[in-house]
Motif scaffolding. Structure first.
Motif, short mmCIF file in Angstrom:
data_model
loop_
_atom_site.label_atom_id
_atom_site.label_comp_id
_atom_site.label_asym_id
_atom_site.label_seq_id
_atom_site.Cartn_x
_atom_site.Cartn_y
_atom_site.Cartn_z
N HIS A 21 42.66 24.13 -14.87
CA HIS A 21 42.01 24.91 -15.94
C HIS A 21 41.41 23.96 -16.98
CE1 HIS A 21 43.80 28.99 -15.02
NE2 HIS A 21 44.56 28.20 -14.28
N ASP A 23 40.70 24.58 -20.12
CA ASP A 23 41.41 24.65 -21.42
C ASP A 23 42.86 24.16 -21.32
OD1 ASP A 23 41.90 26.93 -19.89
OD2 ASP A 23 41.97 28.29 -21.59
N LEU A 63 55.93 32.61 -17.83
CA LEU A 63 54.47 32.43 -17.84
C LEU A 63 53.90 32.82 -19.21
CD1 LEU A 63 51.75 31.82 -16.42
CD2 LEU A 63 51.74 34.18 -15.60
N LEU A 67 51.56 30.55 -21.44
CA LEU A 67 50.18 30.94 -21.79
C LEU A 67 49.93 30.86 -23.31
CD1 LEU A 67 49.55 33.99 -19.42
CD2 LEU A 67 48.76 31.63 -19.14
N PHE A 70 47.68 28.12 -24.90
CA PHE A 70 46.22 28.10 -24.79
C PHE A 70 45.53 28.62 -26.06
CE2 PHE A 70 47.78 27.85 -20.53
CZ PHE A 70 46.90 26.99 -19.90
N LEU A 110 36.61 33.41 -23.28
CA LEU A 110 37.49 32.80 -24.29
C LEU A 110 36.76 31.77 -25.15
CD1 LEU A 110 40.75 32.17 -22.19
CD2 LEU A 110 40.19 34.13 -23.65
N ILE A 145 36.57 32.38 -14.52
CA ILE A 145 37.78 33.20 -14.52
C ILE A 145 37.59 34.52 -15.26
CG2 ILE A 145 40.23 33.28 -15.16
CD1 ILE A 145 40.36 30.30 -15.14
N ALA A 176 43.02 35.39 -13.87
CA ALA A 176 44.19 34.68 -14.42
C ALA A 176 44.77 35.46 -15.59
CB ALA A 176 43.80 33.27 -14.86
N GLY A 177 45.87 34.96 -16.14
CA GLY A 177 46.54 35.60 -17.27
C GLY A 177 47.89 36.17 -16.86
N HIS A 204 44.97 34.35 -8.94
CA HIS A 204 46.34 33.95 -9.29
C HIS A 204 47.26 35.10 -8.85
CE1 HIS A 204 44.51 31.05 -12.07
NE2 HIS A 204 45.69 30.56 -12.33
N GLU A 207 52.88 34.54 -8.65
CA GLU A 207 53.37 33.52 -9.59
C GLU A 207 54.41 34.16 -10.52
OE1 GLU A 207 50.56 32.31 -12.62
OE2 GLU A 207 51.53 30.38 -12.94
N HIS A 228 48.73 29.70 -6.58
CA HIS A 228 50.19 29.61 -6.58
C HIS A 228 50.83 30.23 -5.32
CE1 HIS A 228 49.70 28.04 -10.55
NE2 HIS A 228 49.22 29.18 -11.01
N ASP A 285 47.06 22.54 -12.12
CA ASP A 285 47.00 23.72 -13.00
C ASP A 285 46.50 23.32 -14.39
OD1 ASP A 285 47.08 26.44 -13.24
OD2 ASP A 285 49.23 26.60 -13.61
N ASN A 286 47.38 22.71 -15.20
CA ASN A 286 47.01 22.41 -16.59
C ASN A 286 47.62 21.08 -17.03
OD1 ASN A 286 45.77 25.12 -17.40
ND2 ASN A 286 47.75 25.73 -16.55
O1 LIG Z 1 49.21 29.40 -14.16
C1 LIG Z 1 48.53 30.24 -14.78
N1 LIG Z 1 48.70 31.55 -14.50
C2 LIG Z 1 47.97 32.52 -15.10
N2 LIG Z 1 47.07 32.25 -16.03
C3 LIG Z 1 46.88 30.95 -16.38
C4 LIG Z 1 47.58 29.92 -15.78
N3 LIG Z 1 47.18 28.76 -16.34
C5 LIG Z 1 46.24 29.07 -17.25
N4 LIG Z 1 46.06 30.40 -17.28
C6 LIG Z 1 45.18 31.15 -18.15
C7 LIG Z 1 45.25 30.67 -19.60
C8 LIG Z 1 43.90 30.12 -19.87
O2 LIG Z 1 43.47 30.32 -21.20
C9 LIG Z 1 43.03 30.88 -18.90
C10 LIG Z 1 41.69 30.28 -18.62
O3 LIG Z 1 41.78 28.98 -18.16
O4 LIG Z 1 43.83 30.97 -17.74
#
Ligand SMILES: O=c1[nH]cnc2c1ncn2[C@H]1C[C@H](O)[C@@H](CO)O1
Ligand SMILES: [Zn+2]
Length: 350
Positions: A21, A23, A63, A67, A70, A110, A145, A176-177, A204, A207, A228, A285-286
């Protein structure tokens, strides 16, 4: 740390990252510079002090908690210049880990607090990736996304804008989210549109909720890859379906442990998935939220699960196979990676 041959080898191993991601990949020094430049207040004005605001700790329980990080980072990602720069820096960081191909995902909605349109956000991210590709030789694709907590209209806008960039930098769309609160069946209308427009889909799923979400993503949302899929192991029939359809799983080990997608490493299903014949890929992921990088993901797996070097190469090449790339580009990437792996003296590809 004592010298470990496999660790050193993993640093040099060419790799790919299909689930990253934007961000979740911002450097603290970049936040500092953008904040000073744009006059945005910060809680502290040094790089080390920013890290706790951006990164989860060992105590992360879910999760949702993950989140929450972010909200901080996206405040600094509201201009075209910032988006372009951060995308460029992702390519740079990828190159530092000998990552040859990266798919960068972000949620356009976002990044509109200062008036950017959805298309403009995509434009700037694509431009940053292109500049990164030129300067660092890292090939890249962008994934747009849709967010689970956004309206159908807002997500449809993302799909339609993404469609305009297919073949020009965008390779797929995603959802996602907060998975536990927003089940995938609520988004059928959104992904029916990506189906009509012919954009590949990854979702996603599995997860923060069960395998049934993987089933819904694959059968009703048109997912050809799954983000995931850790909880796919909870349902044998759905696992068989994913295996039969050769649907790749974008696993992100460190993140999966932090979000409590599984209770701990002993329950992490990566080895069983591989043995069951699933197409498993390894991703970050991040990096800035999870405090990881792509080399670290492979290192942890090799330490925790005793993967051999040929097994680690197989995981990398699964990533090449799963890439949202046309077949001719994929062939070139595969050849480039195999040549480099062989030249490193591994000679492991049969
Ligand atoms: O692992 C994740 N699962 C679900 N949502 C996620 C994950 N990692 C980041 N995000 C969300 C938060 C971010 O603001 C958004 C866009 O990248 O995606
Ligand atoms: Zn993700």
């Amino acid at each position: 740390m004592a010298y470990n041959r496999t660790h050193d080898w993993l640093t040099r191993l060419p790799k790919v990252d299909l689930h990253l991601h934007l961000d979740g990949s911002v450097k603290p020094e970049t936040i500092l510079e953008i904040a000073l430049d744009q006059g945005i207040d910060l809680p502290v004005y040094n790089k080390e002090g920013l890290i706790p605001h951006m990164r989860v700790g060992d105590e992360c329980g879910s999760l949702i908690e993950y989140l929450s990080k972010f909200d901080f980072t996206t405040r600094f990602m509201q201009s075209g210049e910032a988006l372009e720069r951060i995308a460029y820096e992702v390519a740079q960081q990828s190159a530092e880990h000998n990552c040859k191909y990266v798919e960068v995902r972000f949620a356009p909605q976002l990044h509109r607090n200062n008036g950017l349109t959805v298309e403009e956000t995509i434009h700037y991210v694509v431009e940053g990736m292109k500049r990164g590709q030129r300067d660092f030789g890292v090939k890249a694709g962008v994934i747009a996304i849709c967010m689970r907590n956004h309206s159908c209209e807002s997500n449809l806008e993302v799909i339609r804008a993404a469609a305009k960039f297919v073949g020009k930098g965008v390779v797929a769309v995603d959802l996602a989210g907060d998975e536990a609160s927003y089940p995938p069946e609520w988004f059928r209308e959104v992904f029916a549109e990506s189906g009509r427009l012919g954009i590949p889909v990854t979702i996603h799923a599995g997860e923060a909720a069960g395998a049934v979400n993987v089933y819904e993503a694959v059968t009703n949302l048109g997912a050809v890859r799954i983000g995931h899929g850790v909880r796919l192991k909870e349902d044998t029939d759905i696992l068989e379906l994913v295996k039969d359809r050769r649907i790749p799983l974008e696993m992100c080990p460190i993140s999966n442990i932090q979000t409590k997608a599984v209770s701990g490493w002993e329950a992490y299903p990566i080895r069983e998935y591989l043995e069951q014949g699933l197409l498993v890929t390894i991703n970050t992921d991040n990096p800035s939220v999870s405090g990881t990088d792509i080399t670290n993901e492979y290192r942890v797996l090799s330490d925790r699960f005793g993967f051999t070097e040929p097994e680690l190469v197989r995981l990398v090449m699964n990533g090449v196979e799963a890439a949202f790339m046309d077949e001719s580009d994929k062939l070139l990437l595969r050849r480039e990676m195999e040549a480099e792996i062989n030249s490193l003296g591994m000679g492991l590809l049969s």
